[in-house]
Write an enzyme that holds these catalytic residues in place. Structure first.
Site, short mmCIF file in Angstrom:
data_model
loop_
_atom_site.label_atom_id
_atom_site.label_comp_id
_atom_site.label_asym_id
_atom_site.label_seq_id
_atom_site.Cartn_x
_atom_site.Cartn_y
_atom_site.Cartn_z
N HIS A 32 4.15 -3.64 2.09
CA HIS A 32 3.23 -4.46 1.89
C HIS A 32 2.74 -5.19 3.19
O HIS A 32 3.54 -5.45 4.05
CB HIS A 32 3.76 -5.96 1.17
CG HIS A 32 3.80 -5.70 -0.52
ND1 HIS A 32 4.75 -5.98 -1.45
CD2 HIS A 32 3.04 -4.78 -1.18
CE1 HIS A 32 4.29 -5.75 -2.65
NE2 HIS A 32 3.58 -4.85 -2.60
N LYS B 190 3.94 8.49 3.90
CA LYS B 190 2.56 8.12 4.18
C LYS B 190 1.90 6.94 3.31
O LYS B 190 1.54 6.85 2.31
CB LYS B 190 1.69 9.35 3.67
CG LYS B 190 2.24 10.76 4.12
CD LYS B 190 1.97 10.87 5.62
CE LYS B 190 2.40 12.32 6.15
NZ LYS B 190 3.84 12.65 5.82
N HIS C 55 4.02 2.23 -11.85
CA HIS C 55 3.92 0.95 -10.72
C HIS C 55 4.72 -0.14 -11.05
O HIS C 55 5.14 -0.85 -10.17
CB HIS C 55 2.46 0.63 -10.57
CG HIS C 55 2.29 -0.47 -9.56
ND1 HIS C 55 2.02 0.15 -8.34
CD2 HIS C 55 2.07 -1.69 -9.28
CE1 HIS C 55 1.49 -0.81 -7.54
NE2 HIS C 55 1.81 -1.90 -8.18
N ARG D 283 8.01 -0.09 -8.87
CA ARG D 283 7.77 -0.60 -7.68
C ARG D 283 7.88 -1.97 -7.76
O ARG D 283 8.65 -2.90 -6.86
CB ARG D 283 6.46 -0.22 -7.20
CG ARG D 283 6.02 -1.00 -5.87
CD ARG D 283 4.84 -0.22 -5.48
NE ARG D 283 4.10 -0.96 -4.34
CZ ARG D 283 4.24 -1.04 -3.03
NH1 ARG D 283 5.10 -0.23 -2.35
NH2 ARG D 283 3.42 -1.83 -2.32
N TYR E 118 6.17 -12.42 14.91
CA TYR E 118 7.28 -12.63 15.15
C TYR E 118 8.38 -12.05 14.49
O TYR E 118 9.70 -12.26 14.74
CB TYR E 118 7.47 -14.23 15.22
CG TYR E 118 6.45 -14.97 15.98
CD1 TYR E 118 6.49 -14.97 17.35
CD2 TYR E 118 5.15 -15.60 15.18
CE1 TYR E 118 5.59 -15.62 18.10
CE2 TYR E 118 4.30 -16.28 16.02
CZ TYR E 118 4.35 -16.36 17.32
OH TYR E 118 3.47 -17.02 18.07
N ARG F 145 5.12 3.58 -3.73
CA ARG F 145 4.14 3.65 -4.44
C ARG F 145 4.12 4.96 -4.91
O ARG F 145 4.59 5.75 -4.41
CB ARG F 145 2.52 3.56 -3.45
CG ARG F 145 2.29 1.95 -3.23
CD ARG F 145 0.96 2.04 -2.43
NE ARG F 145 0.73 0.71 -1.86
CZ ARG F 145 1.31 -0.01 -0.80
NH1 ARG F 145 1.95 1.04 0.07
NH2 ARG F 145 1.09 -1.01 -0.29
#
Length: 444
Positions: free
Chosen positions: A392, A304, A366, A369, A402, A282
């Site tokens: 995400h 962060k 953005h 990304r 898992y 981001r």
């Protein structure tokens, strides 16, 4: 030296007698007692005369000042003295009653002051309480929507714009008392702002709703806050439908994009934009990267994360070369001596110029990304891997419970993604860094 105490004088008080009563030179105060209301007296001191009440309660002398003789007429003072005597007869200390009455008046005055106070005071209290739980980006959003404005612009302005910054989008509402921010006023605000800046209005509406809900849970604001002022239905009715964004670099656009970005004269911005594409981070996550967050030895970057606090991703070969070449002017990797914060603040201007130079359609910061997530599919990277690199949230039960991928596994796929992007862009891999080979995908 102790002054003399004169024997009590008693006679029926009259305005004329009160006016003629003077203070003898040998005493600090003198009293003139009334015969109609025996507990009432006029006390004379240097420069003042006041009605007082004095009685005995539990064998203790109780004295209460009723008020200045210029503010109280004689009949009112007698009535007050009789009222106080009734209280004493009932065992009530009139001094405490007076203190309670004054406290109630002061509380009422403070309440009226609080109700009339602008909502900005509650907004600031809200930020002070909630800020420790917010990211810097979220905190910055609150500062932006509520800023006072009127500062000198530090960057170029658009045609027709003032040379002073404008107030934040929520500032007109926050200037009002909290109790006046109701559904009708918010709706009018929405209708006005959504025409000019719908995306920013949607953000501000969400921040305002959270603020009013917080006020509704606080006893000091509960009776003033209209928690129904920002109902979801209002946003649906007044704001244009939010369209899904699809700006993204395509495979065939990579050579032109990299060529234009690498020609940006500011090496920090050039490195930042390329690293943004190659990590899928981001905007503010990468802009806030400190040198302490970069481990060149073990090839890792600690970001962060706005969702989980922080995440560690691989430092791929080309990205490592970009960062290693940057000047270490302060604690920030993407430093900016001109910025008050010391780090990069606004990369969009240079990015837009690079897009124009390359003849490419608009791609937002953005969008870079989004480009990483899309381009990662060309190497058949598992969706969970690219999602973990990008920060995400897992979207399936298997991913949540898992899949625990070590950094080495992420590095294997991340390096493949970077190598494929660079290969498509026609950029040679850094010397000494050998990316894992890619297998050719052919149609069946």
């Amino acid at each position: 030296m102790n002054r003399k105490r004169l024997p009590p004088e008693r006679e029926r008080l009259t305005p004329d007698r009160i006016r003629r009563k003077t203070l003898p030179a040998e005493v600090a105060q003198a009293f003139l007692w009334d015969t109609d209301a025996p507990r009432l007296a006029v006390r004379v001191t240097a420069g003042s005369k006041a009605f007082i009440f004095e009685a005995k309660l539990n064998r203790q002398t109780v004295r209460v000042t009723i008020g200045d003789v210029r503010a109280w007429n004689l009949d009112a003072a007698r009535d007050e003295a009789r009222r106080l005597q009734t209280m004493v007869d009932q065992g009530i200390d009139p001094r405490q009653e007076k203190a309670d009455r004054l406290a109630a008046v002061e509380a009422k005055r403070e309440e009226a002051k609080r109700i009339k106070a602008p909502a900005m005071e509650a907004w600031q209290a809200y930020i002070d309480v909630r800020a420790p739980r917010w990211s810097q980006s979220h905190l910055g959003d609150h500062a932006t929507v509520s800023k006072e404005g009127g500062d000198q612009r530090t960057q170029g302005r658009r045609p027709g714009e003032s040379d002073k910054t404008l107030p934040g989008i929520l500032r007109p509402l926050l200037r009002l008392p909290l109790e006046q921010i109701d559904a009708d006023r918010v709706r009018a605000w929405l209708q006005d702002e959504s025409i000019r800046r719908p995306t920013h209005t949607r953000l501000a509406f969400g921040l305002l709703r959270a603020f009013l809900n917080w006020c509704g849970d606080r006893p000091e604001y509960r009776d003033q806050a209209h928690t129904d002022a920002c109902i979801t239905r209002m946003a649906r009715e007044e704001l244009p439908k939010k369209a899904a964004k699809d700006d993204c670099l395509q495979r065939e656009q990579l050579p032109a994009w990299f060529a234009a970005v690498r020609q940006i004269q500011n090496p920090v911005i050039a490195a930042y934009l390329q690293t943004l594409l190659l990590t899928g981070a981001r905007r503010e996550e990468l802009a806030g990267l400190a040198w302490n967050d970069v481990d060149f030895q073990w090839k890792a970057i600690t970001i962060k994360d706005k969702v989980d606090g922080e995440r560690t991703i691989p430092l791929t070969p080309y990205a490592a070369a970009l960062l290693a070449a940057l000047p270490r002017r302060n604690e920030w990797v993407f430093s900016s001596p001109a910025a008050a914060s010391g780090r990069l603040q606004e990369p969009r201007i240079q990015h837009n110029k690079a897009l124009a130079t390359a003849g490419l359609p608009n791609v937002t910061i953005h969008g870079l990304r989004r480009s990483f997530g899309t381009l990662a599919e060309w190497v058949e990277c598992p969706a969970g891997v690219s999602a973990q690199i990008m920060g995400h949230k897992p979207s399936a039960t298997a991913e949540k419970h898992y899949r625990v991928r070590p950094l080495d596994l992420l590095r294997m796929w991340h390096t493949k993604i970077e190598a494929w992007i660079l290969n498509e862009a026609g950029i040679e891999q850094p010397a000494g860094e050998q990316a894992p080979s890619l297998r050719v995908i052919t149609a069946a």
